[in-house]
Design an enzyme around this catalytic site. Structure first.
Site, short mmCIF file in Angstrom:
data_model
loop_
_atom_site.label_atom_id
_atom_site.label_comp_id
_atom_site.label_asym_id
_atom_site.label_seq_id
_atom_site.Cartn_x
_atom_site.Cartn_y
_atom_site.Cartn_z
N ASP A 463 0.81 -1.22 0.00
CA ASP A 463 0.00 0.00 0.00
C ASP A 463 0.84 1.27 0.00
OD1 ASP A 463 -2.34 -1.33 -0.05
OD2 ASP A 463 -2.85 -1.06 2.07
N ARG A 472 -2.63 7.50 12.98
CA ARG A 472 -2.15 6.44 13.88
C ARG A 472 -0.90 5.73 13.36
NH1 ARG A 472 -5.82 5.27 10.66
NH2 ARG A 472 -6.00 3.26 9.65
N ASP A 535 -4.61 -6.56 8.04
CA ASP A 535 -5.95 -6.09 8.38
C ASP A 535 -7.04 -6.97 7.78
OD1 ASP A 535 -5.70 -5.51 5.75
OD2 ASP A 535 -6.09 -3.36 5.91
N ASN A 536 -6.68 -8.17 7.31
CA ASN A 536 -7.74 -9.06 6.79
C ASN A 536 -7.41 -10.51 7.08
OD1 ASN A 536 -6.78 -10.51 4.07
ND2 ASN A 536 -5.82 -8.49 4.20
N CYS A 591 -34.08 -10.97 0.27
CA CYS A 591 -35.45 -10.42 0.22
C CYS A 591 -35.58 -9.21 1.14
CB CYS A 591 -36.48 -11.49 0.58
SG CYS A 591 -36.21 -12.25 2.19
#
Length: 1000
Positions: A463, A472, A535-536, A591
């Site tokens: 990234d 952070r 993070d995954n 639905c």
């Protein structure tokens, strides 16, 4: 530029992830708080870093002491060239770079009471107890929040005094519970029953109010009523006997109540301490450490310094003082001599991981003091990680641990010189350089990890840096936005510790199957361990599989707002990360999304799907049609949705292709009509508001809310916002210039003819999740008609549409604008309370709330486990998995779960075991090997998804395969060559044991 956070709007681009933890109100209160931090060694700067990132009004530093070489053990904003200069003056400009909205000052002159009066919170580190008492007498009397804290080797402590009547506005930070009601009884203690499928989630003593109730109208908007929980779906709310009869409907909503705490001043609390337990496995330690820390203070007063590392005489004196203090106490505690001596042995120690744990905790306590958000520590907190000491620590001597005039003296004081070498020669792989990755690298730089001749740190992250990261991910600055995370992070820690230069290798390839040529067998075999900062879950599982395959220890962690967890995975000892899984997220039935939403989350998810269906998928399909010769053929083979895809291409390329922005506005206006009027009319035509089901109950009851169509009104902002966003996104698809001029758009809208809609018979609508609604079949002729009407791809050579790739953090791209507008219009259709942009973005963008305090603390816990891995600890009880929630505050530690063991014949095995076979055998040789060496009959054999052998294979095929080498077999069946970097094949097999039984 005025930098007072109270005057300005909160910068949502910067604080986005933190706002989802604290909320706007708490952050506004923080924005009017001035903080004073006394003492600027490692702990002081860690606290300051976290609160500057969080965004308070100002931070003032007070520590004019000259920088020493040993400060560099944990103080990441000091450098060797700063030795001899005042700590506060050197640190201040480096802290100020973290956040342009938070001015950082240095306290000039003596610290007097008059100066203390300027601050809302005063934090003391490295301050003698006598001085702490003096300052606290003043702060307590003057309503100033006071926190004192210290770290001593593997021990840390804090004391909180937030005043006589401290009000907490929200003790947990959890979303207030709400739910739909099925019934309310009319009696002296009325019972509320919720719908079958939703637990109310309330606890005794909480408060609720109501809305949308029919019949018992008195409860709508009532003063909050106290709850008594009767079961997961029922609770009582006091007297309802004088109210009307309940008819139907209704929603309850929890109303959070403020809570007041009375904090004792330090003089009083010292003799009557209250503790928050940091580890229930060490429940007897806080009382002892409370006396032990006082004894260290007394020793320091007598000698002018803390006990010398591992000096027996000094340790004995600290133990004697501890016992004397205990004798003076009304309530005696049992003193463990060994514990107190360990505290003394390492008291001069200064360890980055302990600093990170205590610094993260204290920073969160400061934010609680400023904002009243979350429950503060009441009042003492003691923490230790003695189990991080190597097994041979019992034989450490004063000589092993005495300072050598090095930046690692704080660590050597606890672990000794030999262990420092082990740390330096360790080889670790960090996967991810985001929030956890940045904190991890800072700790490792302070520890000197990988800085020795054999040592290395590999870090990878694909990234680039975004503005919202800066709140952070503290190694990055505004000028780094757009650059690669891994490279910037490596460069930032080289300034903190120049020993890392040339020792941190930054990669930009994501870790996955497609990069096994980069992170190859050689790469993994050369490592000593792996740390995840991901993070995954999918990426975590992949790294976990690689660690199991190469038998490498893995450190795993994650955060969610104020919650954090850590897990340690040790070969041949623990289960792996993938051994246990969280339950899957509950998905919303189709639905419900399409026809029967009842909460805002449903309309936001619907809107997110509409966004993809209008601005991404049709453009993608058009581009595939124009670029892939066999696209039509492949689409027809799909069957089911071929008509939908082809009609979409026709609409976007022929019938509704706009030539200018006016036509984009017209398209948007017709989409409004379709989604918020026509489709609702059709639904009400199929199921009128008074319809009943076959069992006689009202169709529109329970979770089904009856909708109303919207009549378009361009003077209604909600309607207009939809048009503006939809028209601009449609224009983007075609590369047309957008327009936000409201007067212009209204003028275009005035001239649009909207066809009248009449609901049709014979349209089937899905009501139940498991109901299969058969739509009319599509004839071949009909499909061919659509295909004929499409332009030849060759006639549009080079023409492409621009699909919209959803991006939640750009406020100028209309993505969140559209999703919010569409979601809120649908909410108005169904009588659901609309959501603001902040909440819409959280749900649509699947944003993980995050704050620097939790991240700092969690990485500290991970590094305490890393010490154990470097020490080669072999006992399960030495390791800790951790779970923390700083909001409550709660700390829980447990031993990792042992690896599950299985058996065949009399052999035990676990997930860490396998059969290693050297050489490229033929299949027959392979089968023979297991039959003769292990008495196992192979019944099936596969490599990944490729089936190589099965007992039921017939004649010739079976014989042919048996004579082939396994590598040939894999290549011929998978029809792919084995890549040159692959040194070994992983095969899975089913076998029968010597008794012909299946083996697990």
């Amino acid at each position: 530029m005025e930098l007072d956070n109270t005057e300005n709007e909160i910068d949502e681009g910067l604080y986005s992830r933190q706002l989802y933890v604290l909320g706007h109100e708490a952050m506004k209160r923080m924005g009017s708080s001035n903080i004073l931090i006394i003492g600027l060694k490692g702990l002081g700067v860690e606290i300051a870093k976290n609160i500057v990132l969080a965004g308070v009004k100002s931070v003032t530093l007070c520590d004019p002491e000259p920088v020493k070489i040993s400060d560099l053990s944990t103080q990441f904003f000091l450098r060797e060239e700063d030795i001899g200069k005042p700590r506060d003056a050197v640190t201040s400009p480096r802290l100020a770079e973290l956040n342009q909205y938070v001015p950082v000052h240095v306290l000039e002159g003596e610290l007097t009471n008059d100066k203390i009066k300027n601050y809302q919170v005063v934090v003391l580190t490295e301050t003698p107890l006598k001085k702490q008492l003096e300052i606290n007498d003043f702060t307590h009397a003057n309503g100033i929040h006071f926190i004192s804290t210290d770290v001593r080797g593997l021990f840390g402590m804090m004391f909180n005094d937030l005043g006589e009547n401290f009000v907490i506005h929200d003790t947990t930070g959890e979303e207030p519970s709400s739910g739909m009601i099925a019934a309310i009884s009319k009696e002296a203690d009325g019972v509320v029953t919720c719908l079958d499928d939703t637990r109310h989630g309330l606890e005794d003593g909480e408060y609720v109010t109501f809305s949308e109730i029919k019949g018992m109208d008195e409860l709508n908007g009532c003063e909050p009523r106290k709850v008594n929980v009767l079961g997961p779906y029922t609770f009582s709310i006091g007297d309802t006997s004088n109210f009307g009869e309940y008819i139907s409907g209704g929603v309850f909503a929890q109303v959070k109540q403020p809570k007041t705490i009375h904090f004792k001043p330090l003089r009083e609390a010292l003799n009557k301490p209250e503790f928050v337990i940091s580890d229930f496995g060490k429940w007897d330690r806080p009382g002892q450490l409370h006396l032990g820390f006082q004894a260290l203070n007394a020793f320091s007063e007598n000698h002018g310094s803390l006990p010398r590392p591992y000096n027996e005489l000094d340790a004995e004196e600290v133990l004697r003082i501890t016992k004397e203090l205990n004798d003076q106490n009304e309530e005696k505690v049992d003193i463990n001599d060994k514990l107190i001596k360990q505290l003394a042995y390492g008291a001069r120690g200064d360890l980055s991981p302990i600093v990170a744990v205590i610094g993260g905790l204290i920073a969160q306590e400061i934010l609680k003091a400023c904002s009243g958000k979350f429950h503060p520590v009441n009042q003492y907190f003691y923490f230790d990680s003695l189990e991080s000491l190597p097994d041979n620590a019992v034989s450490l001597t004063e000589e092993d641990c005495s300072p050598i005039n090095s930046r690692y003296d704080g660590q050597i004081a606890v672990f000794g010189k030999d262990f420092q070498e082990k740390i330096a020669n360790f080889r670790e792989f960090l996967v991810g350089a985001g929030a956890i990755g940045c904190e991890m690298l800072k700790n490792w730089a302070m520890m000197g990890l990988g800085t020795g001749p054999r040592g290395v740190i590999h870090v990878t992250d694909m990234d680039t840096i975004e503005k919202s990261n800066l709140n952070r991910q503290f190694l990055f600055r505004p000028a780094d936005v757009g650059k690669l995370k891994s490279e910037c992070a490596a460069s930032a820690i080289s300034v903190m510790n120049p020993h890392t230069i040339g020792k941190v290798i930054a990669h930009q390839d994501r870790v996955g199957v497609e990069t096994e040529n980069v992170y190859s067998d050689d790469f993994f075999e050369a490592l000593d361990g792996v740390t995840n900062a991901l993070d995954n879950v999918e990426a975590r599982k992949y790294v976990d599989r690689r660690c199991v395959y190469f038998r490498k220890p893995l450190l795993e962690s994650g955060t969610l707002g104020t919650k954090g967890n850590t897990q340690v995975v040790i070969p041949y000892l623990t289960e792996s990360y993938s051994s246990s899984q969280d339950p899957p997220e509950k998905s919303i039935p189709i639905c419900t999304l399409k026809n029967f939403p009842n909460i805002i989350e449903h309309t936001i998810q619907w809107s997110r799907d509409v966004f993809e269906g209008l601005f991404k998928m049709p453009a993608d399909n058009v581009n595939l049609y124009l670029s892939q010769p066999d696209f039509i053929e492949a689409t027809l083979k799909q069957g089911g949705n071929a008509k939908e895809i082809l009609e979409g291409i026709k609409s976007y390329l022929v019938t509704n292709k706009p030539l200018g922005f006016d036509q984009c506005v017209e398209w948007a206006r017709l989409k409004f009509e379709e989604h918020f009027n026509n489709n609702i009319q059709q639904l009400l035509f199929n199921f009128p508001k008074d319809s009943v089901t076959s069992s006689g109950t009202k169709f529109w009851s329970g979770p089904k809310r009856a909708p109303d169509p919207l009549i378009f009104d361009f003077n209604d902002n909600a309607h207009l916002e939809f048009i503006v966003a939809a028209a601009n996104l449609h224009a983007f698809n075609y590369g047309l210039k957008g327009n936000q001029d409201i007067a212009y758009i209204k003028n275009v809208l005035n001239n649009i003819q909207v066809p009248e809609f009449k609901p049709k018979s014979g349209i089937k609508i899905q009501v139940q999740e498991n109901e299969n609604v058969q739509q009319a079949t599509v004839g071949e002729d009909e499909l061919q008609e659509i295909i004929k009407s499409l332009p030849e791809p060759s006639s549009l050579s080079g023409y492409r549409l621009n699909p919209v790739e959803f991006e939640k953090d750009d406020d100028t791209n209309f993505h969140i604008d559209f999703i919010m507008a569409a979601s809120n219009l649908r909410a108005i259709n169904y009588g659901i309370q609309p959501a603001d942009r902040h909440k819409t973005k959280l749900i649509a963008g699947k944003i993980i709330p995050a704050i620097a305090t939790t991240t700092a603390l969690v990485t500290g816990l991970v590094c305490l486990e890393l010490y154990k891995i470097i020490a080669g600890k072999k006992k399960l009880e030495d390791y800790r998995n951790g779970f923390v929630n700083l909001a409550l505050p709660f700390f829980g530690f447990s031993e990792p779960i042992a690896m599950p063991k299985h058996k065949y014949h009399d052999k035990e095995w676990s997930l860490w075991d396998r059969f290693d076979i050297t050489g490229d055998l033929t299949l027959q040789e392979f089968l023979n090997y297991f039959a003769t060496e292990h008495e196992l009959e192979v019944t099936m054999l596969s490599c990944g998804v490729t089936m190589l052998y099965a007992f039921f294979l017939q004649g010739k095929k079976k014989e042919e395969r048996k004579n082939m080498r396994l590598s040939q077999l894999v290549e011929s069946i998978s029809k792919k060559p084995i890549p040159p970097h692959v040194k070994a094949l992983t095969l899975e097999m089913c076998v029968n044991d010597r008794d012909g039984e299946d083996v697990e």
